[in-house]
Design a protein around this motif. Structure first.
Motif, PDB file in Angstrom:
ATOM      1  N   ASN A 179       0.511  -1.163  -0.283  1.00  8.60           N
ATOM      2  CA  ASN A 179       0.468  -0.319  -0.256  1.00  8.60           C
ATOM      3  C   ASN A 179       0.616   1.373   0.279  1.00  8.60           C
ATOM      4  O   ASN A 179       0.637   1.959  -0.223  1.00  8.60           O
ATOM      5  CB  ASN A 179      -1.025  -0.323   1.700  1.00  8.60           C
ATOM      6  N   LEU A 180       1.740   1.425   0.962  1.00  8.07           N
ATOM      7  CA  LEU A 180       2.986   2.437   0.657  1.00  8.07           C
ATOM      8  C   LEU A 180       3.938   2.632   0.178  1.00  8.07           C
ATOM      9  O   LEU A 180       4.689   3.799   0.141  1.00  8.07           O
ATOM     10  CB  LEU A 180       3.152   2.409   2.012  1.00  8.07           C
ATOM     11  N   LYS A 181       4.281   1.754  -1.048  1.00 11.15           N
ATOM     12  CA  LYS A 181       5.406   1.769  -2.307  1.00 11.15           C
ATOM     13  C   LYS A 181       4.809   1.061  -3.258  1.00 11.15           C
ATOM     14  O   LYS A 181       3.889   0.185  -3.080  1.00 11.15           O
ATOM     15  CB  LYS A 181       6.405   1.081  -1.321  1.00 11.15           C
ATOM     16  N   GLU A 182       5.597   1.456  -4.474  1.00 12.48           N
ATOM     17  CA  GLU A 182       5.273   0.807  -5.666  1.00 12.48           C
ATOM     18  C   GLU A 182       6.362  -0.336  -6.027  1.00 12.48           C
ATOM     19  O   GLU A 182       6.850  -0.406  -5.072  1.00 12.48           O
ATOM     20  CB  GLU A 182       5.507   2.639  -6.710  1.00 12.48           C
ATOM     21  N   GLU A 183       5.937  -0.690  -6.597  1.00 19.03           N
ATOM     22  CA  GLU A 183       6.235  -2.557  -7.313  1.00 19.03           C
ATOM     23  C   GLU A 183       7.486  -2.728  -7.181  1.00 19.03           C
ATOM     24  O   GLU A 183       9.236  -3.086  -6.814  1.00 19.03           O
ATOM     25  CB  GLU A 183       6.124  -2.959  -8.780  1.00 19.03           C
ATOM     26  N   ASP A 184       8.505  -0.882  -7.860  1.00 18.20           N
ATOM     27  CA  ASP A 184       9.714  -0.933  -7.675  1.00 18.20           C
ATOM     28  C   ASP A 184      10.141  -0.143  -6.437  1.00 18.20           C
ATOM     29  O   ASP A 184      11.788  -0.349  -6.763  1.00 18.20           O
ATOM     30  CB  ASP A 184       9.502   0.447  -8.503  1.00 18.20           C
ATOM     31  N   GLY A 185      10.386  -0.177  -5.529  1.00 19.74           N
ATOM     32  CA  GLY A 185      10.454  -0.032  -4.005  1.00 19.74           C
ATOM     33  C   GLY A 185      10.010   1.910  -3.970  1.00 19.74           C
ATOM     34  O   GLY A 185      10.501   1.816  -2.844  1.00 19.74           O
ATOM     35  N   ARG A 186       9.926   2.784  -4.677  1.00 21.28           N
ATOM     36  CA  ARG A 186       9.691   3.678  -4.319  1.00 21.28           C
ATOM     37  C   ARG A 186       7.973   3.977  -3.518  1.00 21.28           C
ATOM     38  O   ARG A 186       6.893   3.370  -3.724  1.00 21.28           O
ATOM     39  CB  ARG A 186       9.106   4.897  -5.367  1.00 21.28           C
ATOM     40  N   PHE A 187       8.710   5.016  -3.096  1.00 20.31           N
ATOM     41  CA  PHE A 187       7.283   5.305  -1.282  1.00 20.31           C
ATOM     42  C   PHE A 187       6.271   6.055  -2.502  1.00 20.31           C
ATOM     43  O   PHE A 187       5.941   6.639  -3.107  1.00 20.31           O
ATOM     44  CB  PHE A 187       8.229   5.838  -0.414  1.00 20.31           C
ATOM     45  N   ARG A 188       4.878   6.176  -1.379  1.00 21.92           N
ATOM     46  CA  ARG A 188       4.089   6.756  -2.818  1.00 21.92           C
ATOM     47  C   ARG A 188       3.386   7.521  -1.475  1.00 21.92           C
ATOM     48  O   ARG A 188       4.000   7.554   0.032  1.00 21.92           O
ATOM     49  CB  ARG A 188       2.700   5.764  -2.446  1.00 21.92           C
ATOM     50  N   HIS A 189       3.162   8.896  -1.825  1.00 25.32           N
ATOM     51  CA  HIS A 189       2.877   9.826  -0.825  1.00 25.32           C
ATOM     52  C   HIS A 189       1.187   9.721  -0.448  1.00 25.32           C
ATOM     53  O   HIS A 189       0.811   9.314  -1.471  1.00 25.32           O
ATOM     54  CB  HIS A 189       2.118  10.725  -2.052  1.00 25.32           C
ATOM     55  N   PRO A 190       1.211  10.020   0.854  1.00 15.12           N
ATOM     56  CA  PRO A 190      -0.269   9.574   1.431  1.00 15.12           C
ATOM     57  C   PRO A 190      -1.409  10.249   0.939  1.00 15.12           C
ATOM     58  O   PRO A 190      -1.860   9.411   0.857  1.00 15.12           O
ATOM     59  CB  PRO A 190       0.169  10.215   2.875  1.00 15.12           C
ATOM     60  N   SER A 191      -1.521  11.055   0.135  1.00 10.32           N
ATOM     61  CA  SER A 191      -2.799  12.068  -0.626  1.00 10.32           C
ATOM     62  C   SER A 191      -2.942  10.667  -1.777  1.00 10.32           C
ATOM     63  O   SER A 191      -4.117  10.907  -1.950  1.00 10.32           O
ATOM     64  CB  SER A 191      -2.179  13.093  -1.165  1.00 10.32           C
ATOM     65  N   SER A 192      -1.804  10.394  -1.930  1.00 10.72           N
ATOM     66  CA  SER A 192      -2.608   9.478  -3.600  1.00 10.72           C
ATOM     67  C   SER A 192      -3.043   7.768  -3.087  1.00 10.72           C
ATOM     68  O   SER A 192      -3.189   7.155  -4.168  1.00 10.72           O
ATOM     69  CB  SER A 192      -0.966   8.463  -3.787  1.00 10.72           C
ATOM     70  N   LEU A 193      -2.920   7.384  -1.473  1.00 12.66           N
ATOM     71  CA  LEU A 193      -4.116   6.230  -1.910  1.00 12.66           C
ATOM     72  C   LEU A 193      -5.181   6.353  -1.376  1.00 12.66           C
ATOM     73  O   LEU A 193      -5.769   7.825  -1.146  1.00 12.66           O
ATOM     74  CB  LEU A 193      -2.904   5.754   0.149  1.00 12.66           C
ATOM     75  N   THR A 194      -5.691   5.411  -2.522  1.00 13.39           N
ATOM     76  CA  THR A 194      -7.168   5.947  -2.595  1.00 13.39           C
ATOM     77  C   THR A 194      -8.475   4.360  -1.982  1.00 13.39           C
ATOM     78  O   THR A 194      -9.265   4.709  -1.571  1.00 13.39           O
ATOM     79  CB  THR A 194      -7.946   6.192  -3.623  1.00 13.39           C
ATOM     80  N   THR A 195      -6.909   3.506  -1.897  1.00 12.99           N
ATOM     81  CA  THR A 195      -7.841   2.071  -1.500  1.00 12.99           C
ATOM     82  C   THR A 195      -6.559   1.590  -0.693  1.00 12.99           C
ATOM     83  O   THR A 195      -5.795   1.565  -0.631  1.00 12.99           O
ATOM     84  CB  THR A 195      -8.380   1.398  -3.159  1.00 12.99           C
ATOM     85  N   LEU A 196      -7.791   0.680  -0.384  1.00 14.00           N
ATOM     86  CA  LEU A 196      -5.988  -0.501   0.434  1.00 14.00           C
ATOM     87  C   LEU A 196      -6.111  -2.431   0.004  1.00 14.00           C
ATOM     88  O   LEU A 196      -7.783  -2.643  -0.527  1.00 14.00           O
ATOM     89  CB  LEU A 196      -7.316  -0.807   1.860  1.00 14.00           C
ATOM     90  N   ARG A 197      -5.072  -2.121  -0.488  1.00 15.51           N
ATOM     91  CA  ARG A 197      -4.425  -3.696  -0.614  1.00 15.51           C
ATOM     92  C   ARG A 197      -4.289  -4.642   0.431  1.00 15.51           C
ATOM     93  O   ARG A 197      -3.729  -4.303   1.260  1.00 15.51           O
ATOM     94  CB  ARG A 197      -4.143  -3.414  -1.767  1.00 15.51           C
TER      95      ARG A 197
END
Length: 491
Positions: A179-197
């Motif tokens: 949920n908190l990082k992309e498949e390549d390891g880069r962290f996502r910005h919290p504002s871009s989180l819209t769903t829970l996987r």
């Protein structure tokens, strides 16, 4: 007694095969440093074969490139694990290479003895002791496997000063869907989180990880020459020239000194500890050999500091044979308990001795490994070969013992039949399907077939490190940067 030669396989094919059959077995995961396979390393040889007293061997292939031997490539330790499925080798460059035994095939049962590269990693790095202004080389002195308790394997490795506990494990799945990082390891910005996987595990190519679990350091003033795992599987001992320490596997910050032979005045020092091992069945008993040719058995139940031994195994020296070299050649280079725990084997420069633990006065069996060298001790002293430390090992049923010699010879002694054989670990003297015949070393001028004169022996080619498979009649031998594996085949 028919014996066939071993097969020779270029380890270049095995290492370069990481993109093929061994591609699934890699040590690319942290925290282990990835070893780049240089041309020098790819030229190391893995020699796989089949051997034994009363058996026959078949050479499968020969592939021998031009080699420039580097000191870091010289093998300094060989050890099977408790099942014999894995074989670990250490070298002077601080690297450990683990080979895995092939699974038995119904159509090709003879392929069971073949070992392929399973994992390779850097165990020790060169260090510098600033307090004493001494360099600590990375050479692996000993490797000892711990009994397997789960899917992972554990082993202890040591250089002159530091002991490490390594975990060897496999991984064939990886987590995906964070949920908190992309498949390549880069962290996502919290504002871009819209769903829970919900993360899931996905299959992947098999990877072998080697990770250091414990580092036991700063406990030895002198060079470590032995480590031995106790039968309780919780403690182990480490020995240097003057002291033996007892460690618990879970604690790295403290150890207990159980033997200390250092005199108050170092000028009074007369002997040093050369080898030590725990009893295979009794967790309170261990032995250590000395440079004077004596072996002391100690019981940790008697006292916390085992300076007073329980038994002393020492053979009186014949005054008529005493010479300047007597103390040097009597030094114990290796000591091993039999699997039954009833006997003990010691190796000095010229002989192999079997002791009954119930009789201290003299060995029950004495085997001359290379007694023909007694007349050459002066020249061996000048070229430092007299200080070589040969290891020895027991067959799984204790019926045979084995040790190395010069000219790439290794000696096997059958205790029941009172037979011995001298074999050569070499690809040069064999071809596919050609029997490897036993050798004899003669001291006279006339020689028969399969005989070699003492003056023709090559003292730069020597087998110092040996290990016997704990279940099958398979042996592993190391000479310079070559590893030989032999399996006995019935006639």
């Amino acid at each position: 007694m028919r014996l066939n030669c071993a097969c020779v396989v270029n380890i270049k094919d095995l290492f370069s095969g990481l993109s093929q059959s061994v591609a699934r077995r890699s040590t690319t995961l942290p925290p282990v440093t990835i070893i780049q396979q240089t041309a020098r390393e790819r030229e190391r040889l893995l020699l796989l074969g089949k051997a034994g007293m009363g058996g026959c061997w078949t050479m499968l292939c020969v592939q021998m490139p031009e080699m420039l031997l580097m000191p870091a490539d010289i093998i300094s330790a060989v050890e099977f694990n408790h099942s014999g499925e894995l074989l670990a080798t250490g070298d002077r460059g601080g690297r450990i290479v683990i080979f895995q035994q092939e699974q038995e095939s119904k159509s090709l049962p003879q392929c069971r003895a073949e070992y392929n590269v399973y994992s390779t990693f850097q165990s020790h790095e060169p260090e510098f002791d600033y307090l004493k202004s001494l360099e600590i080389e990375e050479k692996i002195n000993k490797i000892r496997w711990l009994p397997q308790k789960n899917a992972a394997h554990f082993l202890l490795s040591t250089n002159d000063k530091t002991i490490k506990l390594w975990k060897i494990s496999e991984r064939d799945k990886r987590p995906e869907g964070y949920n908190l990082k992309e498949e390549d390891g880069r962290f996502r910005h919290p504002s871009s989180l819209t769903t829970l996987r919900v993360p899931v595990f996905q299959p992947m190519d098999l990877m072998v990880e080697a990770s250091p679990r414990r580092v036991y350091a700063n406990a030895h003033t002198y060079h470590i020459n032995s480590i031995s795992v106790n039968s309780d599987n919780e403690t182990y001992l480490s020995a240097d020239d003057l002291r033996i320490n007892l460690w618990h596997l879970d604690f790295t910050d403290r150890s207990f000194n159980i033997v200390d032979i250092k005199p108050v005045n170092m000028e009074e020092l007369t002997e040093v500890i050369t080898a030590s091992e725990f009893h295979p069945l009794q967790c309170n008993t261990f032995v250590y050999g000395s440079s004077k040719g004596s072996v002391r058995l100690c019981d940790m139940r008697a006292s916390a500091l085992c300076d007073q031994h329980s038994k002393l195994f020492e053979e009186p020296e014949d005054p008529s044979t005493r010479s300047f070299f007597s103390e040097i050649i009597s030094s114990i280079s290796d000591v091993k308990f039999s699997h039954s725990g009833r006997y003990m084997m010691t190796r000095d420069y010229l002989t192999l001795k079997i002791w009954d633990l119930h009789m201290e006065s003299r060995p029950v069996e004495t085997y001359q490994v290379h007694g023909y060298l007694r007349s050459k001790l002066c020249s061996l002293y000048e070229n430092d070969c007299i200080f070589d430390k040969f290891e020895c090992c027991w067959r799984s049923d204790d019926s045979e013992v084995m040790t190395g010699s010069y000219n790439n010879f290794f000696r096997m002694f059958n205790r029941d039949a009172q037979q011995d054989v001298t074999l050569e670990a070499s690809w040069e003297n064999g071809s596919p399907g050609c029997p490897l015949k036993p050798w004899r070393v003669c001291t006279g001028s006339r020689r028969k077939r399969n005989e070699i004169g003492v003056d023709c022996l090559d003292f730069s080619r020597k087998i110092l490190y040996t290990s016997w498979h704990p279940q099958d009649n398979v042996v592993a031998l190391a000479t310079v940067n070559n590893l030989y594996i032999f399996q006995e085949k019935p006639n």
